[in-house]
Design a protein around this motif. Structure first.
Motif, PDB file in Angstrom:
ATOM      1  N   SER A 197      -3.109  -7.164 -13.122  1.00  0.00           N
ATOM      2  CA  SER A 197      -3.817  -6.097 -13.837  1.00  0.00           C
ATOM      3  C   SER A 197      -3.324  -6.026 -15.275  1.00  0.00           C
ATOM      4  O   SER A 197      -2.213  -6.448 -15.574  1.00  0.00           O
ATOM      5  CB  SER A 197      -3.544  -4.744 -13.173  1.00  0.00           C
ATOM      6  OG  SER A 197      -3.751  -4.807 -11.783  1.00  0.00           O
ATOM      7  N   ALA A 198      -4.159  -5.465 -16.132  1.00  0.00           N
ATOM      8  CA  ALA A 198      -3.683  -5.181 -17.480  1.00  0.00           C
ATOM      9  C   ALA A 198      -2.588  -4.112 -17.390  1.00  0.00           C
ATOM     10  O   ALA A 198      -2.467  -3.419 -16.382  1.00  0.00           O
ATOM     11  CB  ALA A 198      -4.828  -4.682 -18.342  1.00  0.00           C
ATOM     12  N   ASN A 199      -1.787  -4.005 -18.415  1.00  0.00           N
ATOM     13  CA  ASN A 199      -0.758  -2.968 -18.436  1.00  0.00           C
ATOM     14  C   ASN A 199      -1.052  -1.970 -19.540  1.00  0.00           C
ATOM     15  O   ASN A 199      -0.851  -2.250 -20.711  1.00  0.00           O
ATOM     16  CB  ASN A 199       0.624  -3.591 -18.657  1.00  0.00           C
ATOM     17  CG  ASN A 199       1.716  -2.533 -18.745  1.00  0.00           C
ATOM     18  OD1 ASN A 199       1.458  -1.347 -18.478  1.00  0.00           O
ATOM     19  ND2 ASN A 199       2.909  -2.938 -19.117  1.00  0.00           N
ATOM     20  N   LYS A 247      -0.113   0.554  -6.451  1.00  0.00           N
ATOM     21  CA  LYS A 247      -0.626   0.677  -7.817  1.00  0.00           C
ATOM     22  C   LYS A 247       0.456   0.732  -8.878  1.00  0.00           C
ATOM     23  O   LYS A 247       0.448  -0.021  -9.839  1.00  0.00           O
ATOM     24  CB  LYS A 247      -1.526   1.912  -7.904  1.00  0.00           C
ATOM     25  CG  LYS A 247      -2.825   1.741  -7.122  1.00  0.00           C
ATOM     26  CD  LYS A 247      -3.633   3.027  -7.135  1.00  0.00           C
ATOM     27  CE  LYS A 247      -4.977   2.838  -6.427  1.00  0.00           C
ATOM     28  NZ  LYS A 247      -5.685   4.129  -6.324  1.00  0.00           N
ATOM     29  N   THR A 248       1.384   1.641  -8.739  1.00  0.00           N
ATOM     30  CA  THR A 248       2.431   1.802  -9.759  1.00  0.00           C
ATOM     31  C   THR A 248       3.793   1.582  -9.106  1.00  0.00           C
ATOM     32  O   THR A 248       4.426   2.523  -8.630  1.00  0.00           O
ATOM     33  CB  THR A 248       2.356   3.205 -10.402  1.00  0.00           C
ATOM     34  OG1 THR A 248       1.069   3.365 -10.992  1.00  0.00           O
ATOM     35  CG2 THR A 248       3.431   3.387 -11.466  1.00  0.00           C
ATOM     36  N   PRO A 249       4.235   0.343  -9.058  1.00  0.00           N
ATOM     37  CA  PRO A 249       5.495   0.063  -8.351  1.00  0.00           C
ATOM     38  C   PRO A 249       6.717   0.675  -9.009  1.00  0.00           C
ATOM     39  O   PRO A 249       7.602   1.200  -8.327  1.00  0.00           O
ATOM     40  CB  PRO A 249       5.597  -1.470  -8.410  1.00  0.00           C
ATOM     41  CG  PRO A 249       4.210  -1.950  -8.672  1.00  0.00           C
ATOM     42  CD  PRO A 249       3.575  -0.886  -9.502  1.00  0.00           C
ATOM     43  N   THR A 253      -7.802  -4.305  -6.136  1.00  0.00           N
ATOM     44  CA  THR A 253      -8.543  -3.614  -7.182  1.00  0.00           C
ATOM     45  C   THR A 253      -7.562  -3.377  -8.319  1.00  0.00           C
ATOM     46  O   THR A 253      -6.646  -2.567  -8.186  1.00  0.00           O
ATOM     47  CB  THR A 253      -9.054  -2.249  -6.680  1.00  0.00           C
ATOM     48  OG1 THR A 253      -9.766  -2.457  -5.479  1.00  0.00           O
ATOM     49  CG2 THR A 253      -9.930  -1.576  -7.721  1.00  0.00           C
ATOM     50  N   PRO A 254      -7.703  -4.093  -9.415  1.00  0.00           N
ATOM     51  CA  PRO A 254      -6.686  -3.982 -10.472  1.00  0.00           C
ATOM     52  C   PRO A 254      -6.390  -2.536 -10.847  1.00  0.00           C
ATOM     53  O   PRO A 254      -7.292  -1.686 -10.865  1.00  0.00           O
ATOM     54  CB  PRO A 254      -7.320  -4.750 -11.635  1.00  0.00           C
ATOM     55  CG  PRO A 254      -8.177  -5.769 -10.971  1.00  0.00           C
ATOM     56  CD  PRO A 254      -8.746  -5.074  -9.765  1.00  0.00           C
ATOM     57  N   PHE A 255      -5.134  -2.260 -11.101  1.00  0.00           N
ATOM     58  CA  PHE A 255      -4.706  -0.927 -11.517  1.00  0.00           C
ATOM     59  C   PHE A 255      -3.781  -1.096 -12.709  1.00  0.00           C
ATOM     60  O   PHE A 255      -2.829  -1.878 -12.667  1.00  0.00           O
ATOM     61  CB  PHE A 255      -3.999  -0.214 -10.362  1.00  0.00           C
ATOM     62  CG  PHE A 255      -3.733   1.231 -10.660  1.00  0.00           C
ATOM     63  CD1 PHE A 255      -4.740   2.177 -10.511  1.00  0.00           C
ATOM     64  CD2 PHE A 255      -2.502   1.649 -11.123  1.00  0.00           C
ATOM     65  CE1 PHE A 255      -4.506   3.510 -10.800  1.00  0.00           C
ATOM     66  CE2 PHE A 255      -2.263   2.980 -11.412  1.00  0.00           C
ATOM     67  CZ  PHE A 255      -3.269   3.917 -11.256  1.00  0.00           C
ATOM     68  N   LYS A 262       0.813  -1.226   0.000  1.00  0.00           N
ATOM     69  CA  LYS A 262       0.000   0.000   0.000  1.00  0.00           C
ATOM     70  C   LYS A 262       0.842   1.270   0.000  1.00  0.00           C
ATOM     71  O   LYS A 262       0.787   2.073   0.944  1.00  0.00           O
ATOM     72  CB  LYS A 262      -0.971  -0.005   1.189  1.00  0.00           C
ATOM     73  CG  LYS A 262      -2.070  -1.052   1.019  1.00  0.00           C
ATOM     74  CD  LYS A 262      -3.256  -0.798   1.926  1.00  0.00           C
ATOM     75  CE  LYS A 262      -4.360  -1.823   1.623  1.00  0.00           C
ATOM     76  NZ  LYS A 262      -5.522  -1.688   2.502  1.00  0.00           N
ATOM     77  N   LEU A 263       1.586   1.405  -1.036  1.00  0.00           N
ATOM     78  CA  LEU A 263       2.364   2.632  -1.231  1.00  0.00           C
ATOM     79  C   LEU A 263       1.790   3.375  -2.427  1.00  0.00           C
ATOM     80  O   LEU A 263       1.421   2.758  -3.425  1.00  0.00           O
ATOM     81  CB  LEU A 263       3.834   2.290  -1.497  1.00  0.00           C
ATOM     82  CG  LEU A 263       4.571   1.583  -0.366  1.00  0.00           C
ATOM     83  CD1 LEU A 263       5.912   1.062  -0.848  1.00  0.00           C
ATOM     84  CD2 LEU A 263       4.784   2.519   0.815  1.00  0.00           C
ATOM     85  N   LYS A 264       1.732   4.684  -2.352  1.00  0.00           N
ATOM     86  CA  LYS A 264       1.162   5.419  -3.477  1.00  0.00           C
ATOM     87  C   LYS A 264       1.975   6.653  -3.873  1.00  0.00           C
ATOM     88  O   LYS A 264       1.461   7.543  -4.538  1.00  0.00           O
ATOM     89  CB  LYS A 264      -0.295   5.782  -3.190  1.00  0.00           C
ATOM     90  CG  LYS A 264      -0.524   6.626  -1.967  1.00  0.00           C
ATOM     91  CD  LYS A 264      -2.024   6.905  -1.799  1.00  0.00           C
ATOM     92  CE  LYS A 264      -2.257   7.891  -0.660  1.00  0.00           C
ATOM     93  NZ  LYS A 264      -3.669   8.156  -0.429  1.00  0.00           N
ATOM     94  N   GLY A 265       3.242   6.691  -3.474  1.00  0.00           N
ATOM     95  CA  GLY A 265       4.077   7.829  -3.843  1.00  0.00           C
ATOM     96  C   GLY A 265       4.506   7.771  -5.296  1.00  0.00           C
ATOM     97  O   GLY A 265       4.356   6.746  -5.981  1.00  0.00           O
ATOM     98  N   SER A 266       5.040   8.876  -5.762  1.00  0.00           N
ATOM     99  CA  SER A 266       5.585   8.894  -7.123  1.00  0.00           C
ATOM    100  C   SER A 266       6.900   9.660  -7.129  1.00  0.00           C
ATOM    101  O   SER A 266       7.364  10.134  -6.094  1.00  0.00           O
ATOM    102  CB  SER A 266       4.584   9.504  -8.093  1.00  0.00           C
ATOM    103  OG  SER A 266       4.372  10.846  -7.748  1.00  0.00           O
TER     104      SER A 266
END
Lengths: 766, 766
Positions: free
Chosen positions: B408-410, B343-345, B384-386, B302-306
């Motif tokens: 998830s799809a890419n 979501k976006t590793p 929840t797919p991202f 559960k990380l969401k930084g960018s």
């Protein structure tokens, strides 16, 4: 050491022999070889049949094992030559190449021998041994290659003879880009690196380990027990550009350059021998950059270089240096070294260039002085005492001197307590080996000094048996310089001592034939006459053309369209007491337009050159070691001596030494001399001009630069005792003050000004 | 692990006890302690008597041995506190410090605990264990120190609790300058690094190993099995600035920052756990710079930084980077990691800033993309797919993707074949531990991958038993976040769950007493009245002041000369439904002029502020976590909210979050809001402003900058739905386009312009 390796090699061979299934597979051409390689298995031997293997590209792949290596070898060592456009790539494990001789050719790829076949087929635990690479140099000096390129891990280059590379690129290169190639523990041992000629530009190293992008990379390459003989390519004989490399027990013999810790850190330089024999101020020692190096047990003999070529140069760094420039020296240990008849061993803050801020960007200014550096237990002996043991180019405030001793007084600016003047005992063991000693129990034991466990000859140091300098006793000592300790078991690079012939000439046809057929070293003696010559005379060897009667000089009158003399690679032309006349449309001397693979030379003495379009014209890639014009007359030429075609502005130039002395130049319309070197580079001697005792009259009238004698970028210039009379130019010459150039005792009448600029703005090359 | 260490410690103590000659020496004051240290010998124990040791500077020296260490310990763990102006230096071999508690004070030197006494008395094989350093922070945030500074080799920091540093400087620092300190193999293990508050500027790391000058230096520091809990100081929780460091099995819990491989190479980051719990986009993971790092078996939850705070940020480098900037990423291996609900590793080419060439020098432009980098065998699961697993800030042409799987799809711009969308099985083991698996024999085996021999929990990987992601099975799994696994045996940092009291007030004297005597968390409820207050009210705890009757608000009328409310460190003041009136000569809120050692906070709601010289004035060193003004009226003030005194231009600023919403500002003559951050720095969140739904009228008339709302240098700004009416300024605000700032839906009547500048020229800070 060499003997051990040989015995080991023989044992390995015998091991392979023990396996009854192994029958050496003899192959006679590339197809048979390829087939053999295709089917090779651990323990196999592939044998190249004696003879010339021409235009072959060998991909030697296979999977040997430690117990069962795969061997590719010559039928008879020295009887298999690889010639023409050829190379060798090695990929796989435990592969060995023995006894090959590369000559009369060059590689079609970037390497002669490459320790990989492609990015997925890389050599590991493989070696090239007992081979020769001899003048296997590119036709075009500007084309870059390496002769041996390491990839992978645990590979070995041993007992080879390698010499004569004159083109762009280090002779041996260790590649480190990729995890497969780091921590490689390569062994470069027992080789004889024979002469590498001056390159006249950077990229003439004999060995380079990594590049500026691998200064963070652990390499662990071991360079041990090699002879570097007259490796003159550039300022760096070895350029170490990665971490944890070892340089041990190598001999650097009269090599113009240094062992340079250029990038990377934590090198060990132990027990090496640097012999200068006072032959040249370009012969260096060790140059230190970066952090954590240990320089111990080395022996320096008769070195007289300074700055970059000092016996021991410790550089200033650039604060927060860019990756490809100069880091500060920190945590270096310089201990137990011996300097004999090496007047000023220590040069600190070499490269300090704060005074250049006007012409250099901030990222080029080397202002960070060495720090946390220990200089201890070294011994300095000069038979004729010399009182300046330390040269400093900045403050020396980060160096701890402990228990160093010299037999001379110290009148240097830096006078540390840790360098004391004492009476030294000296034992003269052999020609180059003098062992100075000082009987003291005062030996400095710095942090980790207990890890220095031996001396130069491997004699044990311990608490009870230790002393200053590189040599605690002469047990186990060897001749410091003995070629037979290095290289192959079979190749001798002794030159034939042929006696030079004198060939007497009376016609121009005879002259042409003689030049064509003479042996290198021969003298062509011209009977007094006028020789009409309607073609170019090519010169590709060392010959002398002279007049039999010096009081009645032969006249060579050229009616040819092309150049009078065509200078080819290795052509060294001496002309003495001859009159050369042209038709105003051709050059007197001109190089090939391309493929000047080796240097040429031109020596004129007591000679008259007139009515040529130009005296000397050169091509971009050409390089002469020496151009010498003395006691001669140059007149009525449209242009003079032009060494100005190497304009890549990356530090290259067209001639190393130019001597113009005791001549008269009259009516030379432009470029009386145009000698050029561009780009801010420090890899080379940088060109040398002596322009002295000349009289120049009525010249320069069409010179587009309005400068009579052009020396832009040339580092070493002597400009003295000339007369300049009635030359309609703005400047006679513009000299470079920062390099110590100044006009001396010149007479100027109705000519331009001799200007000195302190700092010269040059293009940055990296 | 912790238990093991404890047992080991007890064994060591018992070992010492066995020696009959050892009688622990109990000392009661510094003189006795110094005497004891003076006479200490191997195997001795010195015991600090229980009690407060105030203003003591302890130099603990001695020569222990491996078998007989020297121990300095508390009589009873936790009963010996080191307070006041105190510190501890350790110098010698095999010295151990146990059970001490540093609190209520700060160090007079640069360090609280220092592993050397001076440059010649350095600690080796020594340790600090089972101790606490709790808010032992400098009175002045701008004063720099370290709490634990490593020197020497083989030292240990184990089982300690360390929290609450709010001043300048990393909490733990490993020094590497000098051969004595390299290859140190320090152990930093089993510690609990408790909360470190946001610093509001750089130099707030929890740990730093080396500095930009040691990027070439082998450190070999091991950071293992530590808990980093809410370590929010700056963008780097750990800043690794040397070579060969190991980060293993640490837990990073809701910490705003990342484990950053800032300088140096060849780090191992194996089996660490990053728990974000989706709490903040400032919680990061791992940021990669330089060469040769191996990032394996890590678990991201559960990380969401960018960008800099991405779960896995692989940066662009600067070609030929200066030593203190950014080298290119090469030869990195990112394998067997598991990303759950992240979501976006993957963020590649983070820091690419070619578009900034206009305002940055060439030596700052990060254009060198990652190369020779392998991303393999990772597994990505989102409940929840991202569909955007990869964010790229430049081309991705140097990264090899092999056998990575996601559920998830890419739809990312980068769609490598080596990242496939498949059905994943998921086992939910505990709250934070979900184990996604994919049953395949297709596992990529890259160069040296056989050296990855275990999974996150230490379960063996081999040819027959291997799988994708960090976890091959849940044998040996532990709670991912359990404080009791870390830190001391005796210290608990649980907060008391005190119930907040409401204190009813009717007079200004009662108000002053209440503020002074209240407990943190209490509410002061004002009966409706006008309170005349002729002194400053200091606030040093969390209190709320509110009106009992929200429809009949209490009025606080300040006649004092000084500020109405004086904000002190840790003062968090909430004012709700109150009317504040000044005498036009004082501030409504003002910090101390100095010694703002910790952050303060100010929250105004439904409140009216009028007739003050200024609303908020701060001092240079002050820092607020949050300033919030909402549903309030500000009027007739000479100036407004001023967070503009941190002008060192080195990246520091006066407040992290500023929320100004739903207010009306009328007749605020200047600096309605002045929120400033100077210097090109990327270490911090960079300030956050929400300026929304406000109405500003007739303000800015005396503003010397002619700007109504100033946000220069603040990174995150929302500027929307405001009305600006009749303000005589040139600019309403100047926003920073490159940071994505833009005005939205604002109404402007007879006021200045809202300008957006794309690139902002800032002072370079290094």
């Amino acid at each position: 050491m060499k003997k051990l390796v040989l015995i080991f090699s023989i044992l390995m061979l015998c091991n392979a022999c023990k396996d009854a299934s192994v029958e050496p597979k003899v192959v006679s051409n590339i197809n048979e070889l390829n087939d053999a390689i295709q089917n090779v298995k651990a323990g196999d031997q592939i044998v190249l049949a004696n003879g010339v293997w021409k235009d072959v590209e060998i991909n030697f792949s296979g999977q040997g094992t430690e117990a069962k290596p795969i061997i590719l070898r010559a039928e008879t060592p020295g009887k298999v030559t690889i010639e023409g456009v050829s190379n060798l790539k090695i990929g796989g494990d435990y592969l060995e190449v023995h006894d090959l001789h590369f000559k009369n050719g060059y590689t079609p790829s970037r390497n002669v021998i490459q320790f990989k076949i492609n990015d997925t087929l890389i050599a590991n635990h493989s070696k090239v041994t007992n081979c020769v690479i001899e003048e296997f140099t590119q036709p075009d000096r500007d084309v870059s290659d390496h002769w041996v390129e390491f990839w992978g891990r645990h590979n070995e280059l041993s007992n080879n003879y390698i010499a004569g590379k004159s083109n762009f690129g280090p002779t041996v290169m260790v590649m480190l880009k990729g995890n497969q190639h780091i921590k490689n523990y390569h062994q470069i041992v027992n080789n004889h690196f024979g002469p590498r000629p001056r390159k006249g530009g950077p990229h003439g190293e004999t060995m380079q380990i990594g590049d500026s992008g691998t200064s963070m990379t652990p390499s662990h390459t071991n360079v041990e027990n090699n002879l570097f003989e007259r490796c003159n390519g550039e300022v760096e004989i070895i350029s170490s550009k990665s971490n944890n490399n070892t340089f041990k027990n190598n001999v650097f013999f009269e090599s113009e350059g240094s062992l340079v810790l250029r990038h990377g850190n934590y090198a060990t330089i132990d027990g090496n021998i640097f012999i200068g024999n006072d032959n040249s101020e370009f012969i260096g020692g060790i140059r230190v950059i970066n952090t954590g190096h240990w320089i111990t047990n080395n022996y320096f003999y008769k070195l007289k270089g300074s700055t970059f070529r000092a016996p021991l140069a410790v550089m200033n760094g650039i604060p927060k240096s860019p990756l490809n420039r100069y880091n500060q020296v920190t945590d270096a240990v310089i201990a137990y070294n011996t300097f004999v008849d090496t007047k000023t061993p220590f040069h600190f803050s070499v490269g300090s260039n704060v005074s250049q801020s006007e012409v250099l960007p901030k990222s080029e200014i080397r202002s960070a002085r060495p720090t946390r550096t220990v200089v201890a237990n070294n011994i300095l002996y000069n038979q004729t005492p010399f009182e300046y043991p330390i040269k400093n180019y900045d403050k020396v405030d980060g160096v701890l001197f402990k228990n160093n001793y010299t037999n001379s007084a110290n009148k240097s600016e830096v006078q540390p307590e840790g360098l004391q003047t004492v009476e030294l005992d000296v034992q003269e063991v052999s020609k180059s080996l003098k062992v100075p000693t000082y009987d003291t129990k005062q030996i400095y034991s710095g942090f980790d000094f207990e890890t220095i466990t031996t001396d130069l000859f491997g004699n044990k140091r311990d608490k009870d048996n230790n002393s200053l300098g590189a040599i605690i006793n002469t047990n186990n000592h060897n001749d410091l310089y003995n070629q037979s300790n290095y290289g192959t078991s079979w190749f001798k690079n002794q030159k034939n001592d042929s006696v030079s012939q004198t060939i007497e000439i009376s016609t121009s046809q005879e002259l042409a034939n003689a030049i064509s057929n003479a042996n290198s070293g021969d003298i062509i003696s011209l009977n007094a006459a006028e020789y009409q010559i309607n073609r170019s005379l090519p010169v590709d060897k060392n010959i002398t053309i002279t007049s039999k009667d010096k009081n009645n000089k032969a006249q060579l009158v050229f009616t040819s369209e092309g150049t009078a003399f065509q200078m080819k690679p290795k052509g060294i032309l001496h002309i003495e007491d001859v009159v050369l006349k042209g038709n105003n449309n051709q050059s007197a001397f001109k190089t090939l337009d391309k493929n000047m693979k080796s240097a040429y030379g031109l020596w004129l003495k007591n000679t008259e050159v007139s009515n040529f379009k130009s005296v000397l014209e050169v091509s971009k890639g050409s390089f002469s070691d020496t151009i010498s014009v003395t006691n001669s007359i140059i007149k009525n030429c449209k242009s003079g001596i032009q060494l100005n075609k190497e304009t890549n502005d990356k530090g290259d130039y067209n001639s190393e030494f130019v001597y113009i002395t005791n001549n008269t130049f009259t009516n030379v319309d432009q470029d009386v001399l145009n000698y050029y070197r561009g780009g801010y580079d420090e890899s080379t001697i940088g060109g040398n001009l002596v322009f002295q005792n000349n009289t120049i009259t009525k010249s320069g009238q069409t010179d587009k630069d309005n400068i009579l004698i052009k020396t832009r970028g040339i580092v070493n210039v002597i400009f003295a005792n000339n007369s300049f009379i009635n030359n309609p130019v703005k400047y006679i010459s513009i000299l470079w003050g920062e390099k110590g150039q100044k006009p001396e005792n010149n007479e100027v009448k109705n000519s331009g000004e001799i200007k000195v600029v302190q700092n010269l703005k040059l293009k940055l090359v990296y």
